[in-house]
Design an enzyme around this catalytic site. Structure first.
Site, PDB file in Angstrom:
ATOM      1  N   SER A  56     -24.357 -19.136 -33.785  1.00 43.65           N
ATOM      2  CA  SER A  56     -24.952 -17.829 -33.483  1.00 43.65           C
ATOM      3  C   SER A  56     -24.236 -17.125 -32.339  1.00 43.65           C
ATOM      4  O   SER A  56     -23.575 -17.749 -31.516  1.00 43.65           O
ATOM      5  CB  SER A  56     -26.426 -17.987 -33.111  1.00 43.65           C
TER       6      SER A  56
HETATM    7  N1  SAH Z   1     -27.922 -23.905 -34.007  1.00 48.12           N
HETATM    8  C1  SAH Z   1     -26.600 -23.886 -34.618  1.00 48.12           C
HETATM    9  C2  SAH Z   1     -26.418 -22.775 -35.616  1.00 48.12           C
HETATM   10  C3  SAH Z   1     -27.125 -23.090 -36.834  1.00 48.12           C
HETATM   11  S1  SAH Z   1     -26.598 -22.322 -38.334  1.00 48.12           S
HETATM   12  C4  SAH Z   1     -25.506 -23.827 -33.594  1.00 48.12           C
HETATM   13  O1  SAH Z   1     -25.794 -23.745 -32.396  1.00 48.12           O
HETATM   14  O2  SAH Z   1     -24.344 -23.885 -33.991  1.00 48.12           O
HETATM   15  C5  SAH Z   1     -27.942 -22.963 -39.290  1.00 48.12           C
HETATM   16  C6  SAH Z   1     -27.836 -24.421 -39.617  1.00 48.12           C
HETATM   17  O3  SAH Z   1     -29.069 -24.811 -40.217  1.00 48.12           O
HETATM   18  C7  SAH Z   1     -26.742 -24.748 -40.620  1.00 48.12           C
HETATM   19  O4  SAH Z   1     -25.889 -25.722 -40.105  1.00 48.12           O
HETATM   20  C8  SAH Z   1     -27.522 -25.242 -41.831  1.00 48.12           C
HETATM   21  O5  SAH Z   1     -26.847 -26.256 -42.548  1.00 48.12           O
HETATM   22  C9  SAH Z   1     -28.784 -25.775 -41.202  1.00 48.12           C
HETATM   23  N2  SAH Z   1     -29.949 -25.876 -42.097  1.00 48.12           N
HETATM   24  C10 SAH Z   1     -30.312 -25.086 -43.131  1.00 48.12           C
HETATM   25  N3  SAH Z   1     -31.451 -25.497 -43.696  1.00 48.12           N
HETATM   26  C11 SAH Z   1     -31.851 -26.599 -43.000  1.00 48.12           C
HETATM   27  C12 SAH Z   1     -32.966 -27.482 -43.094  1.00 48.12           C
HETATM   28  N4  SAH Z   1     -33.910 -27.343 -44.026  1.00 48.12           N
HETATM   29  N5  SAH Z   1     -33.041 -28.497 -42.214  1.00 48.12           N
HETATM   30  C13 SAH Z   1     -32.098 -28.687 -41.263  1.00 48.12           C
HETATM   31  N6  SAH Z   1     -31.023 -27.871 -41.118  1.00 48.12           N
HETATM   32  C14 SAH Z   1     -30.893 -26.841 -41.967  1.00 48.12           C
END
Ligand code: SAH
Length: 207
Positions: A56
């Protein structure tokens, strides 16, 4: 570059919590992006991290963290480890961080990077964050960093009374929703419009 990010992207907007500003000043964001994008690591926007996922925008990381109002003794649950950057920011401020990622390669990579950086208060799990992490519940704060159409019920259950949960809720475009659990029930507040990658797994069956 990191100091400029804090000055121009965070302080000049509305980020004020010194704990959040200190953490953003300390964590090397360049360690969490692909090598080819390292010179963009402090840009004012999200960046791809592989597997179709993104890290993000720094402002959004700071904003969401600030909304959790952490003081230092909390147990925090993060859904969507991604690069691990948000987990590092949380680990700088809170006591313990529990982070769940549905894509195994991302979870393993984040665990490696955060280990190399010396974080000892983060626990990783590969799986669907929809169900939370029962063994360590309840949590003082929960942050969801992938967008669900609605907040998963198990996560609300795993929030402590007086705990705060923040999540981008919606489909293509979302709003950051802040939930506070009180003795009398749930208080919901809508904050700002955002764009996150969609949450996968169990929640997709609930649309
Ligand atoms: N917080 C992260 C950015 C996250 S992007 C950072 O600091 O880089 C969103 C992430 O959520 C992705 O890696 C995606 O694979 C994950 N995601 C999506 N659905 C999910 C779920 N049901 N449980 C856990 N992770 C999930």
């Amino acid at each position: 570059m990191r100091q400029e990010m804090v000055e121009y992207q965070l302080k000049r907007r509305d980020i004020k919590d010194p704990k959040v500003l200190d953490a953003m000043n300390k964590v090397p964001r360049d360690m969490f992006v692909p090598e080819s994008l390292q010179r963009n690591a402090y840009d004012d926007g999200p960046l791809p991290i592989g597997e179709g996922q993104t890290i993000s925008q720094p402002y959004i990381v700071a904003y969401m963290t600030e909304q959790l109002r952490l003081r230092g003794d909390e147990k925090v649950l993060e859904i969507g480890t991604g690069s691990g950057y948000q987990a590092a920011i949380l680990a700088e401020i809170a006591k313990e961080v529990y982070t769940i990622e549905i894509i195994e390669t991302l979870s393993k990579r984040a665990e490696k990077v955060l280990g190399e950086l010396g974080y000892k208060n983060i626990r990783f799990r590969t799986g669907d964050g929809y169900f939370g992490w029962k063994e360590y519940a309840p949590f003082d704060a929960i942050i969801i960093t992938a967008a669900p159409p609605k907040i998963p019920e198990p996560l609300i259950e795993q929030l402590k009374v007086n705990g705060r949960l923040i999540a981008p809720v919606g489909d293509t475009f979302q709003e950051l929703i802040l939930i506070t659990k009180t003795e009398k029930g749930i208080v919901k507040e809508s904050l700002i419009p955002v764009v996150f990658v969609p949450m996968r797994g169990e929640i997709e069956k609930k649309r």
